[in-house]
Design a protein around this motif. Sequence first.
Motif, PDB file in Angstrom:
ATOM      1  N   ARG A 102       1.855   0.100 -51.170  1.00 47.76           N
ATOM      2  CA  ARG A 102       1.133  -1.083 -50.683  1.00 47.76           C
ATOM      3  C   ARG A 102       0.692  -0.957 -49.227  1.00 47.76           C
ATOM      4  N   TYR A 103       1.333  -0.043 -48.496  1.00 50.06           N
ATOM      5  CA  TYR A 103       0.958   0.116 -47.086  1.00 50.06           C
ATOM      6  C   TYR A 103      -0.367   0.858 -46.895  1.00 50.06           C
ATOM      7  N   TYR A 104      -0.872   1.476 -47.949  1.00 51.68           N
ATOM      8  CA  TYR A 104      -2.030   2.354 -47.799  1.00 51.68           C
ATOM      9  C   TYR A 104      -3.262   1.814 -48.503  1.00 51.68           C
ATOM     10  N   ALA A 105      -4.416   2.177 -47.942  1.00 46.55           N
ATOM     11  CA  ALA A 105      -5.679   1.693 -48.490  1.00 46.55           C
ATOM     12  C   ALA A 105      -5.990   2.343 -49.840  1.00 46.55           C
ATOM     13  N   ASP A 106      -5.693   3.639 -49.944  1.00 51.64           N
ATOM     14  CA  ASP A 106      -6.070   4.369 -51.154  1.00 51.64           C
ATOM     15  C   ASP A 106      -4.886   5.215 -51.646  1.00 51.64           C
ATOM     16  N   PRO A 107      -3.816   4.535 -52.079  1.00 53.85           N
ATOM     17  CA  PRO A 107      -2.620   5.302 -52.456  1.00 53.85           C
ATOM     18  C   PRO A 107      -2.805   6.056 -53.772  1.00 53.85           C
ATOM     19  N   ARG A 108      -1.951   7.054 -53.989  1.00 53.87           N
ATOM     20  CA  ARG A 108      -1.915   7.699 -55.298  1.00 53.87           C
ATOM     21  C   ARG A 108      -1.239   6.733 -56.272  1.00 53.87           C
ATOM     22  N   ARG A 137      13.820  14.280 -53.056  1.00 55.89           N
ATOM     23  CA  ARG A 137      12.560  14.235 -53.820  1.00 55.89           C
ATOM     24  C   ARG A 137      11.891  12.880 -53.646  1.00 55.89           C
ATOM     25  N   LEU A 138      12.714  11.824 -53.591  1.00 60.49           N
ATOM     26  CA  LEU A 138      12.161  10.487 -53.367  1.00 60.49           C
ATOM     27  C   LEU A 138      11.504  10.430 -51.978  1.00 60.49           C
ATOM     28  N   ASP A 139      12.155  11.054 -50.990  1.00 60.48           N
ATOM     29  CA  ASP A 139      11.555  11.127 -49.638  1.00 60.48           C
ATOM     30  C   ASP A 139      10.170  11.755 -49.709  1.00 60.48           C
ATOM     31  N   VAL A 140      10.078  12.849 -50.468  1.00 62.54           N
ATOM     32  CA  VAL A 140       8.801  13.557 -50.585  1.00 62.54           C
ATOM     33  C   VAL A 140       7.773  12.654 -51.269  1.00 62.54           C
ATOM     34  N   ALA A 141       8.214  11.936 -52.304  1.00 60.37           N
ATOM     35  CA  ALA A 141       7.313  11.017 -53.016  1.00 60.37           C
ATOM     36  C   ALA A 141       6.752   9.980 -52.044  1.00 60.37           C
ATOM     37  N   LEU A 142       7.610   9.433 -51.186  1.00 55.58           N
ATOM     38  CA  LEU A 142       7.173   8.411 -50.242  1.00 55.58           C
ATOM     39  C   LEU A 142       6.246   9.016 -49.185  1.00 55.58           C
ATOM     40  N   GLY A 143       6.452  10.302 -48.906  1.00 54.28           N
ATOM     41  CA  GLY A 143       5.599  10.994 -47.932  1.00 54.28           C
ATOM     42  C   GLY A 143       4.190  11.260 -48.449  1.00 54.28           C
ATOM     43  N   ILE A 144       4.037  11.396 -49.777  1.00 55.34           N
ATOM     44  CA  ILE A 144       2.706  11.761 -50.297  1.00 55.34           C
ATOM     45  C   ILE A 144       1.965  10.592 -50.939  1.00 55.34           C
ATOM     46  N   ILE A 145       2.642   9.441 -51.086  1.00 51.69           N
ATOM     47  CA  ILE A 145       2.037   8.319 -51.813  1.00 51.69           C
ATOM     48  C   ILE A 145       0.721   7.846 -51.183  1.00 51.69           C
ATOM     49  N   GLY A 146       0.623   7.959 -49.841  1.00 53.18           N
ATOM     50  CA  GLY A 146      -0.565   7.433 -49.154  1.00 53.18           C
ATOM     51  C   GLY A 146      -1.716   8.418 -49.048  1.00 53.18           C
ATOM     52  N   ARG A 147      -1.656   9.537 -49.822  1.00 46.87           N
ATOM     53  CA  ARG A 147      -2.722  10.540 -49.778  1.00 46.87           C
ATOM     54  C   ARG A 147      -2.990  10.994 -48.342  1.00 46.87           C
ATOM     55  N   PRO A 148      -1.966  11.491 -47.639  1.00 51.46           N
ATOM     56  CA  PRO A 148      -2.125  11.795 -46.209  1.00 51.46           C
ATOM     57  C   PRO A 148      -3.083  12.951 -45.948  1.00 51.46           C
ATOM     58  N   GLU A 149      -3.730  12.899 -44.769  1.00 46.61           N
ATOM     59  CA  GLU A 149      -4.554  14.037 -44.328  1.00 46.61           C
ATOM     60  C   GLU A 149      -3.666  15.128 -43.754  1.00 46.61           C
ATOM     61  N   LEU A 150      -2.557  14.679 -43.165  1.00 48.04           N
ATOM     62  CA  LEU A 150      -1.626  15.606 -42.497  1.00 48.04           C
ATOM     63  C   LEU A 150      -0.207  15.227 -42.890  1.00 48.04           C
ATOM     64  N   MET A 151       0.538  16.225 -43.353  1.00 47.30           N
ATOM     65  CA  MET A 151       1.933  15.967 -43.727  1.00 47.30           C
ATOM     66  C   MET A 151       2.890  16.673 -42.804  1.00 47.30           C
ATOM     67  N   PHE A 152       3.911  15.966 -42.386  1.00 49.54           N
ATOM     68  CA  PHE A 152       5.017  16.561 -41.635  1.00 49.54           C
ATOM     69  C   PHE A 152       6.219  16.626 -42.567  1.00 49.54           C
ATOM     70  N   LEU A 153       6.736  17.814 -42.747  1.00 48.16           N
ATOM     71  CA  LEU A 153       7.891  17.983 -43.631  1.00 48.16           C
ATOM     72  C   LEU A 153       9.006  18.655 -42.834  1.00 48.16           C
ATOM     73  N   ASP A 154      10.026  17.878 -42.497  1.00 47.69           N
ATOM     74  CA  ASP A 154      11.127  18.436 -41.707  1.00 47.69           C
ATOM     75  C   ASP A 154      12.248  18.861 -42.653  1.00 47.69           C
ATOM     76  N   GLU A 155      12.402  20.153 -42.813  1.00 52.07           N
ATOM     77  CA  GLU A 155      13.404  20.738 -43.720  1.00 52.07           C
ATOM     78  C   GLU A 155      13.381  20.022 -45.078  1.00 52.07           C
ATOM     79  N   PRO A 156      12.230  20.083 -45.751  1.00 50.20           N
ATOM     80  CA  PRO A 156      12.058  19.265 -46.955  1.00 50.20           C
ATOM     81  C   PRO A 156      12.936  19.650 -48.134  1.00 50.20           C
ATOM     82  N   THR A 157      13.356  20.893 -48.238  1.00 48.04           N
ATOM     83  CA  THR A 157      14.052  21.291 -49.471  1.00 48.04           C
ATOM     84  C   THR A 157      15.553  21.499 -49.276  1.00 48.04           C
TER      85      THR A 157
END
Length: 274
Positions: A102-108, A137-157
Motif C-alpha cells: 500500500r505504500y507504493y504507487a505501482d506495487p507488484r 525471505r519475508l524481508d526480501v519480499a518486503l524489499g521487492i514489493i514496491g518494484r524498486p529502481e535500486l535495491m540495497f541488500l545487506d547480507e540477504p542470504t
Amino acid sequence: MNAIRVRGLRKAYKGHQAVAGVDLDVARGEVFAVLGPNGAGKTTSVEILEGHRDRDAGEVSVLGVDPAKGSREWRSKLGIVLQSATDAATLTVREAVQHYARYYADPRDPDEVIELVGLTEKAKSRGGKLSGGQRRRLDVALGIIGRPELMFLDEPTTGFDPEARRQFWSLIKLLAAEGTTILLTTHYLDEAEALADRVAVLAGGRIVAEGTPQTLGGRAHADATVRWMSGRGYTEIKTSEPTKAIAELSRDGELAELTVTRPSLEDVYLELIK
Ligand SMILES: Nc1ncnc2c1ncn2[C@@H]1O[C@H](COP(=O)(O)OP(=O)(O)OP(=O)(O)O)[C@@H](O)[C@H]1O
C-alpha cells in the motif's frame, strides 16, 4: 547518470573511523557487491546511502539525490533489505506483504511476490512463527514489493539453506534482468561471484580493491596451477603458460586426473584483507 556516486565518504563513531574515505560508482542496472570482514564499514556505508544514517563528510548521490535530503518519492524508488530481520511478528506473511504494498504507487502483486520468495505455503503463518531463513525471505519480499529502481541488500542470504540461497540468486538475476540496480553486501564469495557484475572489497573503512569477480586482485593474470597424477602421487606446477606446459607434459601420453586452476575469488579476497 550513475545510480550511485560516492566521493570521499567518511563516518566516525566516537573517534573510531568506521568509513575512512570511500569513493564508489554503481551504474544503472548493475549488480554491485561490497565484500569485507566484520566491522569493515559495509553496513555503515550502505545505511548512509539509504538515508538511514548521517555522514561526517563526502558527497553522496543516490538516484540523483543526496540521501540526507531524500524525499518520500525518492524513498519509494528504493528497496531495502536490512541486516536485522523484520519485526512483523503479529501479521501473517500475506498481510505483511499486502500492508507494505500500500505504500507504493505501482506495487507488484503480493501473491506473486510471496511465490517468488518461496513462501506460498507459509502465506497464512504469522511472522513470529517463521524460521530464521523464512523470515529473511519475508524481508526480501518486503524489499521487492514496491518494484524498486535500486535495491540495497545487506547480507540477504544469511541463515538461508543452500536451496533457498540458489532460489534467492535466481530471484536477484530476474530483478537484474528487469533492469533493477542492486547493491549487495555479503560474506559469501560464491554469492558475489554468481551475482555481481563488479565487486569492491572494503577493509578498515577503505576500498582496497575493485573489479569484476573474474579480475579482482589480478586474479585473471595470476599463475595457473597445473596438477596431475604421476606414478606415486600428485605433481603440481605453477605457470603463467599452462597451455604450453600441458602440451609439453602430454607428449608422452595422457596426464591422469589433470586439472588447471587459478586462485579462487576467496583466495584473492583473503590476500587482499590481510
Ligand atoms: N552505532 C554505532 N555506534 C558505534 N560504533 C559503531 C556503530 N555501528 C557500527 N559501529 C562500528 O563501526 C565499524 C563498522 O561497522 P559496520 O557495521 O559498518 O561494519 P560491517 O562491515 O557492516 O560489519 P559486518 O560484516 O559485521 O556486518 C565497526 O567497528 C563497528 O563496531
